[in-house]
Design an enzyme around this catalytic site. Sequence first.
Site, short mmCIF file in Angstrom:
data_model
loop_
_atom_site.label_atom_id
_atom_site.label_comp_id
_atom_site.label_asym_id
_atom_site.label_seq_id
_atom_site.Cartn_x
_atom_site.Cartn_y
_atom_site.Cartn_z
N TYR A 151 0.84 -1.21 0.00
CA TYR A 151 0.00 0.00 0.00
C TYR A 151 0.87 1.26 0.00
O TYR A 151 0.73 2.12 -0.87
CB TYR A 151 -0.94 0.01 1.21
CG TYR A 151 -1.87 1.21 1.20
CD1 TYR A 151 -2.96 1.25 0.33
CD2 TYR A 151 -1.66 2.30 2.04
CE1 TYR A 151 -3.79 2.35 0.29
CE2 TYR A 151 -2.49 3.40 2.01
CZ TYR A 151 -3.56 3.42 1.14
OH TYR A 151 -4.39 4.52 1.09
N SER A 154 2.85 1.62 -3.22
CA SER A 154 2.02 1.99 -4.39
C SER A 154 1.69 3.48 -4.34
O SER A 154 1.68 4.17 -5.37
CB SER A 154 0.73 1.16 -4.43
OG SER A 154 -0.13 1.49 -3.34
#
Length: 247
Positions: A151, A154
């Site tokens: 997460y 990204s």
Amino acid sequence: MKKKVFITGASSGIGEFLAYAYAKKGYFIGLAARREDKLVQVASKCFELGGEAKCYSLDVTNSESCKNDIEDFISLPGDVDTVYANAGVGAPDQLSTGDSSAMNKILLINIIGVTNTVLPFIPYFKANKRGKIAVISSIASFRGLAHHSAYSGSKAAVRNFCQGWNNALHKYNISFSAICPGFVSSEMTDNQKNPQPFKISTSIAVDKIIRAVEKRKKVFIFPWQAKIFIMPMIKWAPNWLARLLKI
Ligand SMILES: NC(=O)c1ccc[n+]([C@@H]2O[C@H](COP(=O)([O-])OP(=O)(O)OC[C@H]3O[C@@H](n4cnc5c(N)ncnc54)[C@H](OP(=O)(O)O)[C@@H]3O)[C@@H](O)[C@H]2O)c1
């Protein structure tokens, strides 16, 4: 001419409330996400609020369907003013399973989903010599988080893309805003038990996001308490402290 805005992840949370805010301004809104029933509900509320909307039931990881739906949206009457690459997911890395699928799913949606959303608009914005594109990154992008590195990584990647794209397309009057929220109320955060300091409501968050995008801010970290207290800690805490704080 009617102004148009395209929003991915419009079926809930930040994307849904962005749609309502633009509906109040009388925009024509392209609502994109996978859950069609939710999109239809959001569209009907957009009409009630004074806007117009068309639903695009799509998966942002599918480049072909993104391209086709975006071509359709561009071809509708009006002028595309702003695009929000907002769709995203978060989940633990599941490192101990030895299986990369959980991480890969996040990388695919949060990174490839952004390029699939943004790039089909570039020829149009270049030809028009104007355009505003907002990519929803996160305050989590400032550190590789222990159990959520897919997460945080990204979100760092897409913030980095915005910096490059801003410089690449500056001469065409196309701006990229990397939006870095702290905690915002949404389906993603509301069921979690972890502490969420300085969490703000979805409607307050979208007002702040829209103001930043209108001003073509390159990186927007909010709310201010998260910018001042959480971001520096996330970014600069030594690893021993990060382990202690479980970040
Ligand atoms: N809430 C926060 O505190 C916070 C903080 C920092 C950053 N963010 C970012 O803000 C963005 C919006 O999240 P949110 O908080 O509003 O959460 P949310 O309510 O869970 O919304 C996520 C949206 O993304 C869509 N989506 C997920 N996977 C998709 C896919 N493969 N294709 C198309 N759409 C997809 C979902 O719709 P479907 O399931 O219908 O496809 C949903 O509309 C995300 O990028 C998130 O990482 C949120």
